[in-house]
Design an enzyme around this catalytic site. Structure first.
Site, mmCIF file in Angstrom:
data_model
loop_
_atom_site.group_PDB
_atom_site.id
_atom_site.type_symbol
_atom_site.label_atom_id
_atom_site.label_comp_id
_atom_site.label_asym_id
_atom_site.label_seq_id
_atom_site.Cartn_x
_atom_site.Cartn_y
_atom_site.Cartn_z
ATOM 1 N N PRO A 224 1.155 -5.102 3.947
ATOM 2 C CG PRO A 224 0.080 -3.026 4.034
ATOM 3 C CD PRO A 224 1.290 -3.701 3.483
ATOM 4 C CB SER B 211 -2.901 -4.903 8.037
ATOM 5 O OG SER B 211 -4.170 -4.461 7.586
ATOM 6 C CE1 TYR C 234 -6.628 0.616 3.781
ATOM 7 C CE2 TYR C 234 -6.938 -1.110 5.413
ATOM 8 C CZ TYR C 234 -6.661 -0.720 4.123
ATOM 9 O OH TYR C 234 -6.408 -1.664 3.166
ATOM 10 C CB THR D 242 -3.605 2.489 2.641
ATOM 11 O OG1 THR D 242 -2.548 1.581 2.980
ATOM 12 C CG2 THR D 242 -4.320 1.966 1.411
ATOM 13 C CE LYS E 73 0.339 -1.109 0.223
ATOM 14 N NZ LYS E 73 -0.974 -1.401 -0.401
ATOM 15 C CB SER F 80 0.358 0.090 -4.258
ATOM 16 O OG SER F 80 -0.603 -0.885 -3.912
ATOM 17 C CG HIS G 93 -5.574 -2.198 -2.045
ATOM 18 N ND1 HIS G 93 -5.246 -1.308 -1.050
ATOM 19 C CD2 HIS G 93 -6.171 -3.239 -1.425
ATOM 20 C CE1 HIS G 93 -5.652 -1.791 0.116
ATOM 21 N NE2 HIS G 93 -6.206 -2.962 -0.080
ATOM 22 C CB SER H 244 0.202 -3.979 -7.281
ATOM 23 O OG SER H 244 -0.433 -3.255 -6.247
ATOM 24 N N GLY H 245 1.221 -7.285 -7.788
ATOM 25 C CA GLY H 245 1.560 -8.218 -8.855
ATOM 26 C C GLY H 245 2.877 -8.924 -8.689
ATOM 27 N NE ARG I 272 0.640 -13.176 -7.688
ATOM 28 C CZ ARG I 272 0.187 -12.033 -7.200
ATOM 29 N NH1 ARG I 272 1.025 -11.204 -6.594
ATOM 30 N NH2 ARG I 272 -1.075 -11.698 -7.301
ATOM 31 N NE ARG J 148 -4.730 -11.257 -4.320
ATOM 32 C CZ ARG J 148 -4.811 -10.087 -4.976
ATOM 33 N NH1 ARG J 148 -3.723 -9.586 -5.572
ATOM 34 N NH2 ARG J 148 -5.941 -9.416 -5.021
#
Length: 426
Positions: free
Chosen positions: A103, A132, A156, A182, A294, A316, A318, A349-350, A352, A372
């Site tokens: 999300p 999200s 949230y 989250t 999460k 995670s 975030h 998280s992280g 790639r 991302r």
């Protein structure tokens, strides 16, 4: 041509190279660094900062990447297969790959079609998408775009419990396979890139489509809120922001005054610093959907989650956006997996690359969330850009399995990793 095996990796490689013979280059760079820089060039400074930025000095973001650098893979030879089975079992269903789209809020910062483009891309590629709470498109619209493809809803929990319950009911109604609560954003982290630009997109009405389309939240708009203690001057920038806010309100049938009240109410109520374990138990009573927590990094939290009857965990931090100097998420993964017992553990998280996916699975994750990179693909080419990012990550993952001598994603484990004494060597 002799059949020497297929699979996502070989198919994607061949597609790119054959098109390259005709002078066609990928619209979306394959290398993670080039992908990020291409998105930086396309986006405004404020929009790029919101997507790419982290908390404080961004030590946690660097720790996430460094954790992947320290983990090393060891291949076995002469035990490969023509094709690899990428499927995994999660929450009672078989997923074709271990990849989900994380999300991400305010995706309109990347592209006008925002979450809708991502939903279409996820459905086309057979990858679940986690909607999200801070989406730019209501969950119902994204669900309709995905058809029968799997989707989850990330929650949230703000200070208005009835809005929270309404979100859960809507997620159930639009076919969400789980609620992803989250836990690491009970306060908004200190994010210098955004602060230096004075840019919080929610104040412009961005990223609050779930709220603007929610009947309970909309019913609250008749409740007056106190004006800010300091009124900003009427500068050209503020006038432009007001125009953007009004335009957003029109899209949801709200007057300018209602839209201003909506943005103010959201900003005042969307975080909840005192969220506690008893709230998790309340959520368990509110829904029959599986619940994933999460933001888990500590083994004791994993054990408490199991006692509270949740259905899974997501390790995670975030993406490094909340606490500067936090533990790298991958560093936390093995201890959480050990403490979780029978609960499936996902990872975020992280991530790639496809080899990152392989490392997380080898350390015990059941599935992996990509964040991302797909937002950068969205910025560059909309739905097609998201699809290319997904294709690239899964292609590399498939090839990594083949080169490791692993026939199926579920077979990855500690035996595919170098001992820590070797992994930490430069």
């Amino acid at each position: 041509m002799t059949n020497i095996g297929s699979g996502r990796g070989r198919t994607r490689q061949t597609q790119v190279y054959v098109r390259g013979m005709g002078g066609e280059r990928p619209r979306v760079p394959v290398a993670p660094e080039r992908l990020q820089e291409a998105a930086r060039a396309k986006l405004s400074p404020a929009d790029f900062a919101y997507i790419a930025g982290g908390a404080g000095a961004e030590r946690t973001m660097r720790a996430n990447l460094a954790a992947f650098e320290r983990v090393r893979l060891i291949p076995r030879r002469l035990v490969g297969s023509r094709e690899r089975d990428l499927s995994v079992e999660l929450l009672g269903r078989t997923l074709p790959t271990p990849l989900l789209l994380a999300p991400i809020g305010v995706l309109e910062s990347a592209h006008p079609e925002a979450d809708l483009a991502v939903a279409r891309a996820a459905a086309a590629e057979g990858v679940p998408f986690i909607f999200s709470s801070q989406a730019s498109v209501p969950m119902e619209g994204c669900a309709a775009a995905m058809g029968e493809s799997p989707r989850l809803f990330q929650l949230y929990w703000g200070t208005d419990d009835e809005v929270t319950r309404s979100f859960v009911r809507r997620a159930e109604a639009c076919g969400a396979a789980a609620i992803v609560l989250t836990l690491d954003t009970t306060l908004l982290g200190w994010r210098p890139r955004d602060l230096d630009l004075g840019h919080l997109p929610f104040l412009r009405g961005r990223g609050i489509a779930q709220y603007l389309s929610d009947p309970v939240f909309r019913s609250r708009l008749e409740i007056p809120l106190p004006a800010p203690a300091v009124q900003p001057p009427r500068t050209p920038a503020l006038i432009r922001a007001g125009s953007e806010l009004a335009a957003k309100g029109r899209a949801f049938g709200l007057s300018p005054s209602q839209m201003r009240a909506a943005a103010a109410r959201f900003t005042a109520t969307y975080t909840r610093p005192d969220l506690g374990w008893d709230d998790v138990s309340r959520l368990r009573k509110w829904t029959r959907l599986p619940i994933l927590l999460k933001g888990i990094l500590h083994p004791d939290d994993a054990r408490e989650a199991a006692r509270r009857g949740v259905d899974g965990l997501i390790v995670s931090n975030h993406g490094g956006r909340q606490i500067d100097g936090e533990i790298g998420a991958l560093d936390a993964l093995p201890a959480v997996v050990a403490a979780a017992g029978d609960l499936p553990v996902l990872f975020d998280s992280g991530v790639r690359t496809g080899s990152d996916v392989a490392k997380a699975l080898a350390l015990g994750a059941r599935a992996v969330l990509l964040g991302r990179p797909y937002a950068y693909g969205l910025a560059l080419a909309g739905e097609a850009g998201v699809r290319e990012v997904i294709q690239n990550v899964l292609a590399e993952f498939d090839l990594t399995l083949g080169l490791l001598g692993v026939r199926a994603a579920r077979d990855l484990g500690p035996g595919n990793l170098a001992p820590p004494s070797l992994s930490t060597q430069p």
